[in-house]
Structure formats: structure tokens, C-alpha cells
Design an enzyme around this catalytic site. Structure first.
Site, short mmCIF file in Angstrom:
data_model
loop_
_atom_site.label_atom_id
_atom_site.label_comp_id
_atom_site.label_asym_id
_atom_site.label_seq_id
_atom_site.Cartn_x
_atom_site.Cartn_y
_atom_site.Cartn_z
N CYS A 162 34.73 36.89 46.95
CA CYS A 162 34.82 35.57 46.38
C CYS A 162 36.13 35.51 45.33
O CYS A 162 36.50 36.89 44.91
CB CYS A 162 33.68 35.21 45.21
SG CYS A 162 33.53 33.48 44.47
N HIS A 195 37.85 37.25 35.43
CA HIS A 195 37.87 36.27 36.46
C HIS A 195 37.68 34.69 36.06
O HIS A 195 37.70 34.05 37.00
CB HIS A 195 36.98 37.00 37.66
CG HIS A 195 35.81 36.41 37.42
ND1 HIS A 195 34.91 36.50 36.56
CD2 HIS A 195 34.77 35.68 38.59
CE1 HIS A 195 33.56 35.86 36.67
NE2 HIS A 195 33.54 35.55 37.91
N GLY A 196 37.17 34.70 34.82
CA GLY A 196 36.65 33.18 34.71
C GLY A 196 36.30 33.14 33.12
O GLY A 196 36.62 33.95 32.33
N ALA A 197 35.71 31.85 33.12
CA ALA A 197 35.26 31.63 31.73
C ALA A 197 34.02 32.42 31.09
O ALA A 197 33.74 32.49 29.89
CB ALA A 197 35.22 30.13 31.34
N GLY A 198 33.17 32.96 32.07
CA GLY A 198 31.81 33.56 31.65
C GLY A 198 30.86 32.48 31.39
O GLY A 198 31.20 31.25 31.65
#
Length: 332
Positions: free
Chosen positions: A76, A317-320
Site C-alpha cells: 500500500c 505515512h499519513g495523518a494517523g
């Protein structure tokens, strides 16, 4: 770094996440007691609870691979393309909706949505030509799923940059293929650890020695899923490029970034070769380009790695998130 936890643990936990929920914090404590791990456990700023290992976690294993520390959505990741289209060209909402509608005509979106016809890709044949592969691993589903978005938190967005130009960004992975690989090898890992009476903090963290046939095969099949996920994103982006060019013929596509955030790789850290597992984390080697998407409707970021050895040269990898998507839908 927000804190280091070391009391009573064989290896340290180093966290860039300030406030970690109790359920998520129990998982790195289990990892710190894992017999195959070295140096420390690194937690990214978006750390939250996963299966066995928190999402937003990075670990270093010696001569071993832990399927749950990669996760079910192998490969992913994110792909982003910068264009030279001034954002004001897409100011009209009806024009943007027409672009979105055309993309959805070409890219199947949602759980269970796939292409009507099987998709040709040399990667299938290259994998099947490899000696000793599990020919049953690739199903009809995988050939129809290639170039599809899926559901959950996967998305296609048209974005406006700080400099006022249009970007296209996609979040997706290996679809059902990665899930089947993880589940198959997780079962093998649990059986192997049980057979050799290997003490584990939890059965979710069962591992496969790399020199073992099952460990070698997992790495081979995981690598195939990474290639599949990479190709999946590229195909969707190619369709999005075509749509943008259809609506704005004078467009130029300036650069493309395509990265994974669920995978394992052998890398040199602290003077030795280690199997670095990044689950919901991306590589951030010195000057390496990365992508950190925001939560829906908030800014995403194109970033450059600092090569920090304490994070095993990794970043978020992102905002959580604080709650599952189901809980969020029911609550909000």
C-alpha cells in the site's frame, strides 16, 4: 523525538508520536521483547493500533521477517504527479465534477469493484516463471483488480499546491493479493514458532527465519505484491493523466513520485544488514522524496528525507487516526 521508553525492556522504544493510546502503546512494548528484533522500536508521529504491530511503526529484525509487521495490505502506498495547470483553470465546480466523473468511468472505485476484462501485465508471467513459486497465489481476481482503487481509506484526489498548480494524488496498494499472502505466511509463521517452542510476546508476532524456505518464499511473494501495488498505482495514474489531458489538452506532467508504506527490505543500519519492517511508514533516506497525505480535506505533503538513523531513516505515512473508520462513521 517525543520520548524514549526503556524501563524493563530488552530494547528501547523511540517515539516521534506525542500521545499514544494505551492499546497502541502495548504493541511496541511487545515488539521490544521480540527475540528477533535489534536496536530499538521506532514509532512515527501517526502511530496508532494495528494487528500485532502498530501502524506507524518501524522495526529491525536480524535474519527474520514478521508477516504482521508488514501487514495485510502489502505495498500500500502513494503516487503523486505534479502538473503545470494553474489551479484557477479548475475553479469551476461543474468542470471538476466532470473530471471526477470521467476518472470514475475508467478507474473502478470501491470494495469489490474491478475491471470487466482481465488486465495484461508482464509481471504475472515473470512471477510464474520463477522457480518454486506458488502458482495458485495469483487468481482471476488479481488480473481483474490491477488498475483499481479499492475502498477503505484509498482515494484519488485533485489537489492545489502552495505554488498554485494542480497535482493528482492516489492512495492504494496490492488489493486482495497482499491480504492473501500475509494470511498464508502468518499461519506458517505461527506453526513454525510453535513447533520450535519459540517464546513470543504474542502469536501475532510470529516470524519466519530468512534462511528457512517459508521465510525465503514470503520475501519472494511479498516482493511480487510490491511490484503489483506499484503497477496498480501507475495504471490508475496513467488513466488520470489521460483524463486531465482530455479536459486540459495543453497540460504538461512535470514529475511523478510512487512509494510504498507497508513492506520489509534488507538495509544497512548501525553497521549490519537488517530486515527493516515499515508498517504504515515510508523510507526517508537522505534527500529521498516521499509523500505524506493528510486526512480528507486537509493538506498533503511532498517531503524530503533527512536520513535520521534513529528512525531507521523512516517517516510517517499519513495523518494517523484516533478511531476506526467504522467508529468514525457511527460517531461523527
Amino acid at each position: 523525538m517525543e520520548f524514549v521508553k526503556s524501563d524493563g525492556l530488552p530494547i528501547h522504544i523511540k517515539s516521534w508520536c506525542r500521545d499514544i493510546e494505551d492499546r497502541a502503546m502495548a504493541q511496541p512494548e511487545n515488539l521490544a521483547r521480540h527475540p528477533a528484533l535489534r536496536h530499538h522500536v521506532a514509532l512515527m508521529p501517526d502511530c496508532h493500533c494495528g494487528i500485532g504491530m502498530p501502524i506507524g511503526g518501524v522495526i529491525a529484525a536480524k535474519d527474520a521477517v514478521i508477516p504482521a509487521a508488514v501487514g495485510v495490505d502489502i505495498g500500500c502506498g502513494m503516487i503523486a504527479v505534479e502538473t503545470d495547470i494553474p489551479a484557477e483553470k479548475l475553479e469551476d465546480m461543474r468542470f471538476r465534477r466532470a473530471i471526477h466523473s470521467r476518472i470514475k468511468e475508467l478507474v473502478p472505485v470501491g470494495e469489490g469493484k474491478m475491471h470487466k476484462d482481465p488486465q495484461a501485465w508482464d509481471g504475472f508471467e515473470e512471477y510464474l516463471d520463477t522457480k518454486g513459486v506458488d502458482a495458485q497465489l495469483i487468481t482471476k481476481l488479481d488480473r481483474h483488480n490491477l488498475g483499481t482503487l479499492g475502498g477503505g481509506n484509498h482515494f484519488i484526489e485533485i489537489q492545489k499546491s502552495d505554488s498554485g498548480f494542480v497535482w493528482i494524488m492516489i492512495h492504494s496498494g496490492s488489493r486482495n493479493l497482499g491480504k492473501r499472502i500475509e494470511e498464508m505466511y502468518q499461519e506458517k509463521a505461527m506453526q513454525l514458532c510453535e513447533r520450535f517452542y519459540t517464546p513470543l510476546p504474542t502469536s501475532d508476532l510470529a516470524f519466519l527465519p530468512i534462511q528457512d524456505e517459508a521465510g525465503h518464499n514470503y520475501f519472494r511473494d511479498m516482493s511480487f505484491a510490491l511490484k503489483y501495488a506499484f503497477e496498480n498505482r501507475q495504471r490508475m495514474m496513467a488513466m488520470c493523466r489521460d483524463v486531465i489531458a482530455e479536459f486540459v489538452p495543453e497540460v504538461n506532467f512535470i514529475r511523478e513520485v510512487n512509494i510504498h508504506h507497508n513492506y520489509a527490505a534488507f538495509e544497512e543500519h548501525f553497521g549490519e544488514s537488517l530486515c527493516i519492517h515499515r508498517k504504515g511508514a515510508t523510507s526517508a533516506k537522505l534527500d529521498e522524496t516521499g509523500i505524506i497525505p493528510g486526512s480528507m480535506g486537509t493538506a498533503s505533503y511532498i517531503v524530503r528525507g533527512l536520513g535520521n538513523p534513529a528512525s531507521f531513516m523512516s517517516c510517517s505515512h499519513g495523518a494517523g487516526r484516533r478511531m476506526s473508520r467504522t467508529v468514525a462513521c457511527n460517531t461523527l
